[in-house]
Design a protein around this motif. Structure first.
Motif, PDB file in Angstrom:
ATOM      1  N   ASN A  77      -9.029 -10.743   1.801  1.00 59.64           N
ATOM      2  CA  ASN A  77      -9.687  -9.519   1.372  1.00 59.64           C
ATOM      3  C   ASN A  77     -10.634  -9.734   0.205  1.00 59.64           C
ATOM      4  OD1 ASN A  77      -8.304  -8.147   3.293  1.00 59.64           O
ATOM      5  ND2 ASN A  77      -6.792  -7.255   1.904  1.00 59.64           N
ATOM      6  N   ARG A  78     -10.646 -10.972  -0.358  1.00 57.68           N
ATOM      7  CA  ARG A  78     -11.532 -11.223  -1.485  1.00 57.68           C
ATOM      8  C   ARG A  78     -12.941 -11.483  -0.967  1.00 57.68           C
ATOM      9  NH1 ARG A  78      -7.477 -15.705  -4.064  1.00 57.68           N
ATOM     10  NH2 ARG A  78      -5.662 -14.349  -4.288  1.00 57.68           N
TER      11      ARG A  78
ATOM     12  N   ALA B 182       0.829  -1.206   0.000  1.00 51.75           N
ATOM     13  CA  ALA B 182       0.000   0.000   0.000  1.00 51.75           C
ATOM     14  C   ALA B 182       0.866   1.260   0.000  1.00 51.75           C
ATOM     15  CB  ALA B 182      -0.931  -0.002   1.212  1.00 51.75           C
TER      16      ALA B 182
ATOM     17  N   VAL C  73      -4.205   3.232  -8.427  1.00 50.87           N
ATOM     18  CA  VAL C  73      -4.902   2.778  -7.220  1.00 50.87           C
ATOM     19  C   VAL C  73      -5.616   1.463  -7.480  1.00 50.87           C
ATOM     20  CG1 VAL C  73      -6.802   3.301  -5.630  1.00 50.87           C
ATOM     21  CG2 VAL C  73      -5.149   5.080  -6.236  1.00 50.87           C
ATOM     22  N   GLY C  74      -6.274   1.365  -8.655  1.00 44.90           N
ATOM     23  CA  GLY C  74      -6.976   0.129  -9.004  1.00 44.90           C
ATOM     24  C   GLY C  74      -6.022  -1.057  -9.114  1.00 44.90           C
ATOM     25  N   CYS C  75      -4.868  -0.817  -9.737  1.00 44.34           N
ATOM     26  CA  CYS C  75      -3.882  -1.895  -9.886  1.00 44.34           C
ATOM     27  C   CYS C  75      -3.362  -2.348  -8.522  1.00 44.34           C
ATOM     28  CB  CYS C  75      -2.719  -1.423 -10.758  1.00 44.34           C
ATOM     29  SG  CYS C  75      -3.155  -1.174 -12.495  1.00 44.34           S
ATOM     30  N   VAL C  76      -3.101  -1.390  -7.636  1.00 40.26           N
ATOM     31  CA  VAL C  76      -2.607  -1.741  -6.301  1.00 40.26           C
ATOM     32  C   VAL C  76      -3.651  -2.540  -5.534  1.00 40.26           C
ATOM     33  CG1 VAL C  76      -1.888  -0.814  -4.060  1.00 40.26           C
ATOM     34  CG2 VAL C  76      -1.004   0.186  -6.176  1.00 40.26           C
ATOM     35  N   HIS C  77      -4.927  -2.115  -5.637  1.00 39.29           N
ATOM     36  CA  HIS C  77      -5.994  -2.851  -4.944  1.00 39.29           C
ATOM     37  C   HIS C  77      -6.130  -4.277  -5.480  1.00 39.29           C
ATOM     38  CE1 HIS C  77      -8.210   0.959  -3.347  1.00 39.29           C
ATOM     39  NE2 HIS C  77      -7.098   0.684  -2.707  1.00 39.29           N
ATOM     40  N   MET C  78      -6.007  -4.420  -6.801  1.00 36.59           N
ATOM     41  CA  MET C  78      -6.087  -5.765  -7.385  1.00 36.59           C
ATOM     42  C   MET C  78      -4.944  -6.641  -6.894  1.00 36.59           C
ATOM     43  SD  MET C  78      -7.193  -4.867 -11.303  1.00 36.59           S
ATOM     44  CE  MET C  78      -6.894  -6.528 -11.852  1.00 36.59           C
TER      45      MET C  78
ATOM     46  N   GLU D  26      -3.300  -6.238  -4.088  1.00 32.73           N
ATOM     47  CA  GLU D  26      -3.538  -6.524  -2.663  1.00 32.73           C
ATOM     48  C   GLU D  26      -4.522  -7.678  -2.494  1.00 32.73           C
ATOM     49  OE1 GLU D  26      -2.899  -2.587   0.057  1.00 32.73           O
ATOM     50  OE2 GLU D  26      -4.694  -2.652  -1.173  1.00 32.73           O
ATOM     51  N   ARG D  27      -5.577  -7.663  -3.299  1.00 35.46           N
ATOM     52  CA  ARG D  27      -6.578  -8.741  -3.213  1.00 35.46           C
ATOM     53  C   ARG D  27      -5.969 -10.076  -3.604  1.00 35.46           C
ATOM     54  NH1 ARG D  27     -12.053  -7.526  -3.593  1.00 35.46           N
ATOM     55  NH2 ARG D  27     -12.362  -9.088  -5.196  1.00 35.46           N
TER      56      ARG D  27
ATOM     57  N   ASN E  95       1.323   4.262  -2.876  1.00 34.98           N
ATOM     58  CA  ASN E  95       1.300   5.717  -2.670  1.00 34.98           C
ATOM     59  C   ASN E  95       2.543   6.370  -3.268  1.00 34.98           C
ATOM     60  OD1 ASN E  95      -1.119   5.617  -1.279  1.00 34.98           O
ATOM     61  ND2 ASN E  95      -0.131   5.361   0.711  1.00 34.98           N
TER      62      ASN E  95
END
Length: 227
Positions: A225-226, A154, A211-216, A218-219, A158
């Motif tokens: 988190n899924r 995360a 941000v979307g790529c990082v969230h994907m 992370e999941r 940033n």
């Protein structure tokens, strides 16, 4: 609202997106390699190497990125040794000077992120792995690095966003990224409000993509988190 002007402006500004993404992507990859090396030095048993890592981080975190770009682009050309070395074909180009400055700057922040992520790995898990006979590279590959990646992802996301926005400074050394094209259009039309608003929206859109790529990621790394 002058929609035709806005549409033409958006079209011209979008031509700078590939260069903005190139600067961000190359500097992020090169910066990560440097950051991992500096973080390794920061954990070294030899005190002089740890001091060297702290000096590196302090130097690049303590000086503005714009100053670093100016020193590399304008200052290196004053050094005779560099002008006669194999590096000069690269350092003579604004493109590579911008990538070098961005890579060095982001590596200093990345090194701290990696150092913190490694420090966040629970000590008892490391000791349990050591009790099972793991050590050295095997311990790092199976226990420390996978968990450090999850803890630091995360924050590194940033840093990638900050790096994306920092590429706008490359325009001061003649690179025609999104901001560079915006400056050129403003100098022709004097309509700074509309032009920089569209430029800001482009950067905002690119930020959402990161941000979307990082969230994907992370999941993918954190199955819990899924949902």
């Amino acid at each position: 609202m002058d929609w035709p002007f806005l549409a033409r402006t958006a079209g011209e500004l979008l031509t700078g997106v590939p260069l903005t993404l190139q600067l961000t992507g190359i500097a992020l990859c090169a910066g990560f390699v440097l950051a991992a090396s500096v973080a390794a030095l920061a954990h070294n048993r030899l005190a002089p190497l740890r001091w060297l890592a702290r000096l590196y981080v302090g130097l690049f975190q303590g000086t503005p990125l714009l100053v670093q770009i100016f020193i590399i682009y304008y200052g290196f050309g004053q050094i005779e040794y560099l002008r006669s070395s194999f590096l000069w074909p690269f350092l003579a180009q604004a493109y590579w000077c911008a990538i070098l400055a961005l890579s060095l700057n982001t590596s200093a922040y990345g090194a701290e992120i990696i150092r913190g992520a490694i420090a966040a790995v629970p000590r008892n898990e490391i000791e349990a792995a050591q009790a099972m006979g793991m050590s050295g590279f095997l311990l790092r590959r199976r226990i420390i690095w996978p968990q450090a990646l999850r803890y630091g992802l995360a924050n590194y996301g940033n840093e990638a966003i900050l790096l994306l926005k920092a590429t706008s400074l490359a325009s001061v050394i003649t690179l025609m990224d999104v901001t560079g094209i915006a400056y050129r259009l403003v100098s022709k039309t004097y309509r700074s409000e509309e032009i920089f608003t569209i430029a800001g929206m482009i950067y905002l859109s690119l930020t959402f993509v990161i941000v979307g790529c990082v969230h994907m990621l992370e999941r993918w790394l954190l199955p819990r988190n899924r949902v």
